[in-house]
Structures are given as structure tokens and as C-alpha cells.
Design a protein around this motif. Sequence first.
Motif, PDB file in Angstrom:
ATOM      1  N   ARG A 158      -0.278 -11.788   9.896  1.00  0.00           N
ATOM      2  CA  ARG A 158      -0.072 -11.202   8.676  1.00  0.00           C
ATOM      3  C   ARG A 158      -0.516  -9.811   8.736  1.00  0.00           C
ATOM      4  NH1 ARG A 158      -1.288 -10.895   3.149  1.00  0.00           N
ATOM      5  NH2 ARG A 158       0.123 -12.680   2.721  1.00  0.00           N
ATOM      6  N   HIS A 159      -1.536  -9.502   9.500  1.00  0.00           N
ATOM      7  CA  HIS A 159      -2.081  -8.116   9.693  1.00  0.00           C
ATOM      8  C   HIS A 159      -0.984  -7.384  10.462  1.00  0.00           C
ATOM      9  CE1 HIS A 159      -4.979  -4.879  10.099  1.00  0.00           C
ATOM     10  NE2 HIS A 159      -4.787  -4.617  11.332  1.00  0.00           N
ATOM     11  N   ALA A 160      -0.293  -8.189  11.508  1.00  0.00           N
ATOM     12  CA  ALA A 160       0.532  -7.374  12.213  1.00  0.00           C
ATOM     13  C   ALA A 160       1.910  -6.948  11.531  1.00  0.00           C
ATOM     14  CB  ALA A 160       0.922  -8.106  13.560  1.00  0.00           C
ATOM     15  N   ALA A 161       2.236  -7.825  10.567  1.00  0.00           N
ATOM     16  CA  ALA A 161       3.392  -7.507   9.713  1.00  0.00           C
ATOM     17  C   ALA A 161       2.842  -6.445   8.674  1.00  0.00           C
ATOM     18  CB  ALA A 161       3.717  -8.635   8.766  1.00  0.00           C
ATOM     19  N   ALA A 162       1.879  -6.704   8.195  1.00  0.00           N
ATOM     20  CA  ALA A 162       1.366  -5.345   7.326  1.00  0.00           C
ATOM     21  C   ALA A 162       1.337  -4.021   7.785  1.00  0.00           C
ATOM     22  CB  ALA A 162       0.051  -5.679   6.742  1.00  0.00           C
ATOM     23  N   VAL A 163       0.867  -4.079   9.181  1.00  0.00           N
ATOM     24  CA  VAL A 163       0.628  -2.884   9.983  1.00  0.00           C
ATOM     25  C   VAL A 163       2.341  -2.263   9.993  1.00  0.00           C
ATOM     26  CG1 VAL A 163       0.582  -1.985  12.182  1.00  0.00           C
ATOM     27  CG2 VAL A 163      -1.119  -3.194  11.128  1.00  0.00           C
ATOM     28  N   HIS A 164       3.271  -3.100  10.298  1.00  0.00           N
ATOM     29  CA  HIS A 164       4.622  -2.841  10.509  1.00  0.00           C
ATOM     30  C   HIS A 164       5.097  -2.297   9.275  1.00  0.00           C
ATOM     31  CE1 HIS A 164       4.548  -4.440  14.690  1.00  0.00           C
ATOM     32  NE2 HIS A 164       4.924  -3.227  15.000  1.00  0.00           N
ATOM     33  N   HIS A 165       4.929  -3.157   8.221  1.00  0.00           N
ATOM     34  CA  HIS A 165       5.458  -2.768   7.019  1.00  0.00           C
ATOM     35  C   HIS A 165       5.010  -1.312   6.325  1.00  0.00           C
ATOM     36  CE1 HIS A 165       7.370  -4.395   2.894  1.00  0.00           C
ATOM     37  NE2 HIS A 165       7.282  -3.109   2.916  1.00  0.00           N
ATOM     38  N   THR A 166       3.745  -1.054   6.470  1.00  0.00           N
ATOM     39  CA  THR A 166       2.899   0.096   6.154  1.00  0.00           C
ATOM     40  C   THR A 166       3.581   1.029   6.884  1.00  0.00           C
ATOM     41  OG1 THR A 166       0.833  -1.315   5.604  1.00  0.00           O
ATOM     42  CG2 THR A 166       0.964   1.245   5.435  1.00  0.00           C
ATOM     43  N   ALA A 167       3.642   1.135   8.267  1.00  0.00           N
ATOM     44  CA  ALA A 167       4.157   2.142   8.951  1.00  0.00           C
ATOM     45  C   ALA A 167       5.936   2.336   8.820  1.00  0.00           C
ATOM     46  CB  ALA A 167       4.069   1.785  10.477  1.00  0.00           C
ATOM     47  N   THR A 168       6.484   1.485   8.066  1.00  0.00           N
ATOM     48  CA  THR A 168       7.883   1.567   7.729  1.00  0.00           C
ATOM     49  C   THR A 168       7.994   2.627   6.537  1.00  0.00           C
ATOM     50  OG1 THR A 168       8.366  -0.545   8.419  1.00  0.00           O
ATOM     51  CG2 THR A 168       9.734   0.311   6.874  1.00  0.00           C
ATOM     52  N   HIS A 169       6.731   2.461   5.538  1.00  0.00           N
ATOM     53  CA  HIS A 169       6.761   3.644   4.547  1.00  0.00           C
ATOM     54  C   HIS A 169       6.584   4.881   5.017  1.00  0.00           C
ATOM     55  CE1 HIS A 169       5.769   0.696   0.874  1.00  0.00           C
ATOM     56  NE2 HIS A 169       6.309   0.102   1.659  1.00  0.00           N
ATOM     57  N   LEU A 170       5.828   4.832   6.213  1.00  0.00           N
ATOM     58  CA  LEU A 170       5.486   6.199   6.632  1.00  0.00           C
ATOM     59  C   LEU A 170       6.886   6.860   7.359  1.00  0.00           C
ATOM     60  CD1 LEU A 170       2.071   6.075   8.474  1.00  0.00           C
ATOM     61  CD2 LEU A 170       2.868   6.777   6.019  1.00  0.00           C
ATOM     62  N   LEU A 171       7.503   6.079   7.988  1.00  0.00           N
ATOM     63  CA  LEU A 171       8.848   6.358   8.571  1.00  0.00           C
ATOM     64  C   LEU A 171       9.956   6.886   7.645  1.00  0.00           C
ATOM     65  CD1 LEU A 171      10.505   6.380  11.349  1.00  0.00           C
ATOM     66  CD2 LEU A 171      11.180   4.000  10.956  1.00  0.00           C
ATOM     67  N   ASN A 172       9.880   6.034   6.375  1.00  0.00           N
ATOM     68  CA  ASN A 172      10.819   6.469   5.518  1.00  0.00           C
ATOM     69  C   ASN A 172      10.412   7.786   4.946  1.00  0.00           C
ATOM     70  OD1 ASN A 172      12.770   6.465   3.370  1.00  0.00           O
ATOM     71  ND2 ASN A 172      11.878   4.658   2.452  1.00  0.00           N
ATOM     72  N   ALA A 173       9.218   7.980   4.856  1.00  0.00           N
ATOM     73  CA  ALA A 173       8.591   9.461   4.192  1.00  0.00           C
ATOM     74  C   ALA A 173       8.936  10.377   5.310  1.00  0.00           C
ATOM     75  CB  ALA A 173       7.240   9.420   3.913  1.00  0.00           C
ATOM     76  N   ALA A 174       8.556  10.478   6.406  1.00  0.00           N
ATOM     77  CA  ALA A 174       8.953  11.078   7.677  1.00  0.00           C
ATOM     78  C   ALA A 174      10.303  11.508   7.886  1.00  0.00           C
ATOM     79  CB  ALA A 174       8.343  10.752   8.879  1.00  0.00           C
ATOM     80  N   LEU A 175      11.081  10.563   7.664  1.00  0.00           N
ATOM     81  CA  LEU A 175      12.479  10.890   7.952  1.00  0.00           C
ATOM     82  C   LEU A 175      13.028  11.825   6.761  1.00  0.00           C
ATOM     83  CD1 LEU A 175      13.930   7.457   8.989  1.00  0.00           C
ATOM     84  CD2 LEU A 175      14.010   9.442  10.012  1.00  0.00           C
ATOM     85  N   LYS A 176      12.704  11.770   5.597  1.00  0.00           N
ATOM     86  CA  LYS A 176      12.874  12.294   4.143  1.00  0.00           C
ATOM     87  C   LYS A 176      12.388  13.867   4.589  1.00  0.00           C
ATOM     88  CE  LYS A 176      13.305   8.835   0.709  1.00  0.00           C
ATOM     89  NZ  LYS A 176      14.469   8.464   0.998  1.00  0.00           N
ATOM     90  N   GLN A 177      11.411  14.101   5.244  1.00  0.00           N
ATOM     91  CA  GLN A 177      10.738  15.228   5.318  1.00  0.00           C
ATOM     92  C   GLN A 177      11.426  16.014   6.724  1.00  0.00           C
ATOM     93  OE1 GLN A 177       6.908  16.382   5.587  1.00  0.00           O
ATOM     94  NE2 GLN A 177       6.359  15.410   3.490  1.00  0.00           N
ATOM     95  N   VAL A 178      11.795  15.248   7.555  1.00  0.00           N
ATOM     96  CA  VAL A 178      12.453  15.964   8.728  1.00  0.00           C
ATOM     97  C   VAL A 178      14.039  16.233   8.482  1.00  0.00           C
ATOM     98  CG1 VAL A 178      12.888  15.761  11.154  1.00  0.00           C
ATOM     99  CG2 VAL A 178      10.848  15.277  10.228  1.00  0.00           C
ATOM    100  N   LEU A 179      14.587  15.219   7.857  1.00  0.00           N
ATOM    101  CA  LEU A 179      16.160  15.133   7.595  1.00  0.00           C
ATOM    102  C   LEU A 179      16.618  15.653   6.237  1.00  0.00           C
ATOM    103  CD1 LEU A 179      17.410  12.023   9.640  1.00  0.00           C
ATOM    104  CD2 LEU A 179      17.263  14.146  10.354  1.00  0.00           C
ATOM    105  N   GLY A 180      15.741  15.715   5.318  1.00  0.00           N
ATOM    106  CA  GLY A 180      16.022  15.879   4.017  1.00  0.00           C
ATOM    107  C   GLY A 180      15.957  14.753   2.999  1.00  0.00           C
ATOM    108  N   ALA A 181      15.787  15.064   1.645  1.00  0.00           N
ATOM    109  CA  ALA A 181      15.332  14.165   0.705  1.00  0.00           C
ATOM    110  C   ALA A 181      16.600  13.046   0.517  1.00  0.00           C
ATOM    111  CB  ALA A 181      15.064  14.762  -0.417  1.00  0.00           C
ATOM    112  N   ASP A 182      17.854  13.476   1.023  1.00  0.00           N
ATOM    113  CA  ASP A 182      18.928  12.473   0.673  1.00  0.00           C
ATOM    114  C   ASP A 182      19.130  11.426   1.860  1.00  0.00           C
ATOM    115  OD1 ASP A 182      19.573  14.340   2.491  1.00  0.00           O
ATOM    116  OD2 ASP A 182      21.879  14.606   1.567  1.00  0.00           O
ATOM    117  N   VAL A 183      18.238  11.246   2.720  1.00  0.00           N
ATOM    118  CA  VAL A 183      18.289  10.280   3.543  1.00  0.00           C
ATOM    119  C   VAL A 183      17.829   9.016   2.936  1.00  0.00           C
ATOM    120  CG1 VAL A 183      17.085   8.905   5.590  1.00  0.00           C
ATOM    121  CG2 VAL A 183      17.318  11.355   5.637  1.00  0.00           C
ATOM    122  N   ALA A 184      18.813   8.068   2.950  1.00  0.00           N
ATOM    123  CA  ALA A 184      18.603   6.773   2.296  1.00  0.00           C
ATOM    124  C   ALA A 184      18.362   5.314   2.969  1.00  0.00           C
ATOM    125  CB  ALA A 184      19.581   6.499   1.122  1.00  0.00           C
ATOM    126  N   GLN A 185      17.469   4.609   2.495  1.00  0.00           N
ATOM    127  CA  GLN A 185      17.130   3.324   3.479  1.00  0.00           C
ATOM    128  C   GLN A 185      18.325   2.654   3.303  1.00  0.00           C
ATOM    129  OE1 GLN A 185      13.474   1.777   2.619  1.00  0.00           O
ATOM    130  NE2 GLN A 185      13.913  -0.352   3.350  1.00  0.00           N
TER     131      GLN A 185
END
Length: 918
Positions: A591-618
Motif C-alpha cells: 500500500r505504501h509503495a502504491a501511495a508513493v507511486h500515486h503521489t509521484a504521479t501527481h508531481l509528474l502531471n504538475a511538472a509536465l504542465k510546467q515544462v510543456l505547457g498547461a494544455d498537457v492532458a492526462q
Amino acid sequence: MITPLSSQQIRDKFVAFFTQKLASLGKPHTHVPSASLIPVNNPTVMLTPAGMLPFVPYFLGLQSPPEPPRLLSIQKCARVSGKASDLDSVGRTRGHHTLFEMLGNFSFGDYFKTEMIPWAWTFLTEDLGLPAERLLVSVFETDDEAFNIWTQQVGVPASRVVRCGEKDNFWGPPGPTGPCGPCSEIYFDFGDLDALDTPDTPDTPDAPYTPESGEINLDQPRYLEVWNLVFMEYFQDAQGHRTPLAQKNVDTGMGLERISLVLQGAKNTFETDLFLPLIHQLAQRVGVAYGQSPQTDTALKIVADHTRFLVLALADGVTPSNEGRGYIARMILRRASRFARRVLGCQTPLLAEFAERVAAHLSPAYPELMAAMPKVAPVIAREEARFNETLERGEKHLEALIDACKNAGEQTIAGEDAFKLYDTYGFPLEMTQDAVAEFGLSVDADGFAAAMAAQKTRARGARKATAMVESPVYAELSETLPETRFVGYDTLTCKTQVLALLLDGEPVDEVSGTNTPFEAVLAETPFYAESGGQVGDRGTFIRDEGHHGLTVVVEDAQKVGDLVIHKCLFDNGTSLRVGESLVAQVEPVARHAAAVHHTATHLLNAALKQVLGADVAQAGSRVAPEGARFDFTAAAALTPVQLAKVEWLMNHWIQSDPVRDVQVMPIAQAQAEGAVMMAGEKYGDSVRVVRYGLFSHELCGGTHLERLGYIGLAKIVSESAIAAGVRRIEMLAGEAALRYVRQESAELSRIADLLKAPKSALSERIEKLQDDLKLARRQTETLTASLARQQLEALLTKSGAGSGDSPETPKLLVAELSPDLPNAGDLLKLMSEAAALVMGRHYALFLALAQQDRVQFACAISESVVKARGWKAGELVKQAAQLCDGGGGGKPTLAQAGGKNASALPQAMAQIRAVLCP
Ligand code: SER
């Protein structure tokens, strides 16, 4: 006069044309098997709609095509969803199907219009023998090039080349984005349509086939489109913008059913050999005659078509369900079942049994079906039986609705009512639309979609919505059981009670034994059920105090309606009963490892928007304890710098270690605050918003870490294209990321050891080794070339013949090389290439080499001798190689070949000597 051809003969002729006939023009095609109906790595479409789909990456230049870049296929294609759905036309027109076989050929930057158009004409008029005067063509309105090729190169009269607009003569993209281009279509002209009702037409038409001068309307039923030639030269993005592709491609498609209709003089595709035997079997089974009435004929055709779809789709792995392609399969099955029952009067299930016949009929072309049927037929039987249980009641309800609608003088059935039919009786929307259309009514489809959305997101009381259609068993459970309370955001353990147990999908009071998979529903659970891309939790149930010795392993948790279904196995212990108490425990590390990856996925989503632009969609995600993958929209691959920036940002945020903030709020508020949501996803009125610092702010029901610092490290391991405009990042976080870094570092140490250099100097060391290797190779080449010359000279002195003074008296050498020579294989080749240097102006050289069982031949003959004596190096090596079970060839002056059977070498050499030194 048209000579009839069976559908198998047509398949064979198509393959032979592109693999053999075009080989003689230097353009052989490779025949690739039909791809699965489930598109591989292409989320833009649900089922493969065209032969070109598997090749999208080649058209777009994302991947290099195979060599040669020319393919042909006979592809199973479904046209039952999306913009190109033919569902409503099936059985009601001359040539539409939910699934058809497409004969297609493809060029990836190889040939284009000038070659394709004349080839198509040759195939239709020569190989299939269609009279030229019965064909017409269309071109895209501005495509003068295609028009000129048709009229000038092929010689079709300009009066029979029709220019059409974008609607008819621009094809693609196959999904929302992808390759597309102008096309040219070839039509068959049936002439006088009335004549079609006599069996020997259209071969002896009464009416003239040359279209009258003036406008030709290709939409008239007398014309049938048989082959579409698409000149793929653009990419279309989600906004509809088109940009030219780097290369010009060809994609053609000819429906086997339609061309069979034309060649067999049939009235419609169901009367070709592809369907007619099936139609007769079905008619006999249900006790009607084909031809009895238009209504029963249409129903027979629909049932036959839909069953063929089901057989091929289920064999490819589609499973009837409530979503995506599973929904399509379920809808098709129910539609077929209803036609069989209502129009053909067959009250007992028949689809599974008929599917066996369809599979047997298809099996010469699709031999894999016979092996698949033991799995496919029971699925069809179960689905049909379940549907039939409610069909009758549903029909009554539907009749009442239709009456009420007519009595009120209205034209439209309300969306809510159609939804109730779906929700309670399992009537797919398409089926209700069919049924009411018979009475001249329609369904408010938008209202249906709205009712469906409302149902899905309603917090309470929505229990029956998805479960009902999923399976009547879950539906019943949903009605009787309360919603499973999820307590797993706050705790990983809880004491609770077993509310239901399912064995093989049926409710039972007790399960016992070992190794039997079963399912359990609890009053409350800490297990996160798979959703939002995060996989279900794993863990155990242990029995409450007082009863020792029971452990149940929970392998997965899934949501069905409002219930959490735990997928279980006994680890030890003998039985479990409904009503018993137990302790449910989520496995904390996973569960912890899933939460680690899930939380990191939110960061990835946010970082992609900062680097490529806000219109990057999941575009999708999958989060598991072992790793995460995240799909998103982006026009091009990320550069190494962009990737480094994304990873840097994520780790920077992790180190700043903000604390999680979770709030449940009205969706409007979340929207106003700018929370990230997934387009197309349906959310309820009240949503859970997860926030870390100022940078990550998402709507999400998953499990997340309390502090970002707990992630420790996030590492991107790959970035790739999965479809046009859709990229995938694979990422590891926490322990998994550390493990990855440790492994990479260990591998680097191993390489450093092997190269005897410090890690920091590895690339220099490798560059130096590569330079050394290049030099060594060059030296070996020079040495081997001079060795080759020496060998040849030595052999000539020993056993050469002929003066070499004139082409009639060439210098001759026929010899076998010793296999002990270093690099003997290379030597053989180099010696033949050195012949011109060593043997003078007029020569013929034939060498052989046997190593173990294999033999190689090389032959070189001067041009003068080829002319004077008619010997050809290519033919000589081929002749020798064939005797040794091999093949090969080459130019008349220089050729090589090989074989697998060295024992025939003496015979081969004797033959060659007989030609060269008689
Ligand atoms: N893609 C084109 C079609 O489906 C030609 O194969 O018609």
C-alpha cells in the motif's frame, strides 16, 4: 461476362498480385497476417477499423517500417463505433457489416499515385476480369494529379472520373487524430437496378452501363464502391489541423464481401459464399425461409453478421462488459438476440450454437478459431442466457413506453426512460433506438447520456447502475447489501463482518477447501478497490479472536457499483461463512509503495504542465506498488533537456516536503480553485481534492502520502510514443527508484571492471576502443583482400585453364576452397571480387566452399565472356545452390549463393564443370 470467383480465390489472387506479379516489377510486398481487432498500443480507437491501423507509426514516421516498406494484409475490420459506425445499415443495404475483411496494400514512403492507380486498374480488370466499362472512379476535387493518371496513363474516359469533395474523397484519420489524405475510389456499376432481381444479371444487363453524360451521382444505388486508394500525406491533430507528413504513403482497402458480391453476381453481400450457407442454416434453425419477407430477411442478416462479429472479436480477447469494446460486444450480442427472438420468433437461446457454425465456416481462413471456440462459445451462451432472463419483461416495458409516447402524440422517447430500460433490463441504447424506429420514433440520446452520467456519479442509491448490466448476481447483491464503507484512507486494518461470498460467480453461504478462488463482500473495508489508475490493494483476512488458524489471502479488490469485491484465496484454514467476523488487513508495504507511486504521479502531471505547457492532458495512468506509468497528450517526444527538467522539478518538490491537504468540496469550488481534472472523466457533485504545496492540486480518490518527502526519489525510466499525439512516461519512485539506481550503478561498476577504467572515464574509454576496433577492421579488410588475391593467383597457377586472350578462350578456374583458410567465407567473396584484377580481361571463375553441412558458392564472369558465351554468374550459382537445397543469385557478372546440403557438392561442381570446362 464476368467469371465468378469464390472469396478464397479472390483472397489468393490479391496476395499473388502483390507478392508475385509486382515482384516482377521490382516491387514485391510482404504479406502480414491480420492484426487483432483489439488495437495494440492505439488508445484512439476501440476496435481496429481499417487495415492501416496497425501501421500508423510507420505512416507517421514514428517507427521505421519493415524492409521492403511495402506490405499487404487481409485485415478483420470493425465498423461499429465512432464516426464510421455502419451498425444501422447492416442487413438493410447491399453491402454493410459490423465486421468485414479488408484486402489492403500499403506503401510507407515507397511508391505513390503513379504506380498505385495503374496497379489497381490492372488487378481489377486483368486479375479479377472485371470489364473496364463497368467501372468508374472518383478523385478528390483538387487532385489533378490523380485525375490525369486515371485519364491519361490508364485511359479511363474523363466522363467516368468524378471529382468529389472532402466528405467522400478524403479519408482519415481513423480516430480523433492520426494520418489521413485524399483518396480515389473505384466503383462498380450495376447498370439497371431492376435487372438485379433476375438471377443471371448483372452479367447480361439490359441497360447500357456507360453512365449518361453529365453529372454522375455516385450515391445512387446502381454504383457500389469497391476499392479505396488513400494517398496518406497529412497528420491531423485533435483540433483538426493538418500538417504534411515527412513521406508520402499509400493505404488501400477493398472489402472482401463487396468484391465477392460483384464477382459472384450476388444481390447483396449476404448472398455471397461468405454468408449464404450461414443464412440458410440459420433460417432452417429458426423455421423461416430466406426470402419469405423483408423483415425476416433483415433479421437473418443481422443475426448472421453480428454473430460473425462476436466470434472474431471474442476470439481476439474482447470480453462483454459495460465499458469500451466490452460494451460494444455486449450491445451487438443483445441486439442479435433480440432480433432472433422478436423478429425470427426464436424463444430459446441460439447464438452460442450458431457461433459454432460461423466459426466452422470461417475456419479455413482463420484456423485459430477452432481452438478459441471452447472459450468463446460459453461466454456467448452465458451472456445470452442472462439477457434472455430480462428480455421479456424489458419488451413489455418498452411496448408500454412506445404506446404512451404515441398516445401523447410525441416523436421522442425520453432519455430517462431509455436509461431505465438499460439500467433495469440491460437494453443497450442502440437496441432501444432500433426498436422504437420501427414505430417512427426516436430516442433522446443526449438525455440518455445525461441520465447515465447522473446515475454513475450519484453518491448514494447508484448501487444498481453499473452492477446491473455487469452481472445479475452483483446486481442482486447491490440491491440487498449496503454500500461497502471504505475506511482505508485512515487505517489499514479493521474488524468487520462478511456480508456475502461468491464462488464461481454464484452466491454461497460458505466457502471451504484450499486453493479455491472466491470473492467476498464485507461491511466495511480498508482495501482500496482499483480505480483512477491505482491498482487494488492486496492483504489478508484473519479470523477474529476465538477462532484461530484462518488466513485468507486477498489478491485484489475491485469495485462493482458501490460494493468492494475482494478477490480471495485460502492460505490456510478450512472455511469461511457469511455473517462471520474477521479482521481485514491491507498489506502495508505494498500500500505504501502504491501511495508513493500515486503521489509521484501527481508531481509528474504538475511538472509536465510546467515544462510543456498547461494544455498537457492526462490520457491514462496505471499506478502499482512496483511502478507507475502515465500517458499524456504531447505533439512530439520530450527532448532530453525537457525530461531532465521534469525529473528535477519532481525531486525538488519532494525535497521541499510539504504536508498533504485533502478536502472534500463541491465540484464547482474545486473548478474555481483550478484543481486539475481529467477531461472526459465523470465526477460527482462533491469531490476529493488533494493538494501538496502550491504546485500540485488534483481531484483524486486514490491513496496518497502524508508528506511528499516520503517519496524520497522519483526517477523517469522511459518516455515513448504509444499513439499519434499520445506519449507514455514510465516512472519509479521510493524504494523502487532506489533499487533501480542501485542496479544501474552496479552495472556501471561491472562495466568499469571489464574495461579496467574508473567510472568517470568510461565514455572516453569506449570511444578509444571503438576507434581501435575500426582501425583493426580496416587492417583486416586490407589483409584479407590481399590474401584473396594471392590465393586466387596460387589456384590459377595450379589449376587454371584457358589463355584469356579472347572472350571465346577465357581464363577459367573452377575450384573448391579449403575450409581451413582463415575467414574462408569472406575470402570466397573477396576472391570473386578480385577476379577482374587477377584474371585479365576475359575470364570465368567459380568457387565453392563447404563448412560443416553448409556450402557457399561465388562466381565472377567478365562482361565480354557473358556476351560471347552466354554464361551468367547468377544462374550458375543458383543452379549449384539448388542442388544443395539452397538458393541465391545475382548479376550475370557477379553472384553468390548458399545451400544446406554439402553432400551434393561433388554433383554440383560436376555440373558447373560440364558448363564451363567441357
Ligand atoms: N483506410 C482506408 C479505408 O478504410 C483504405 O484502406 O477505406
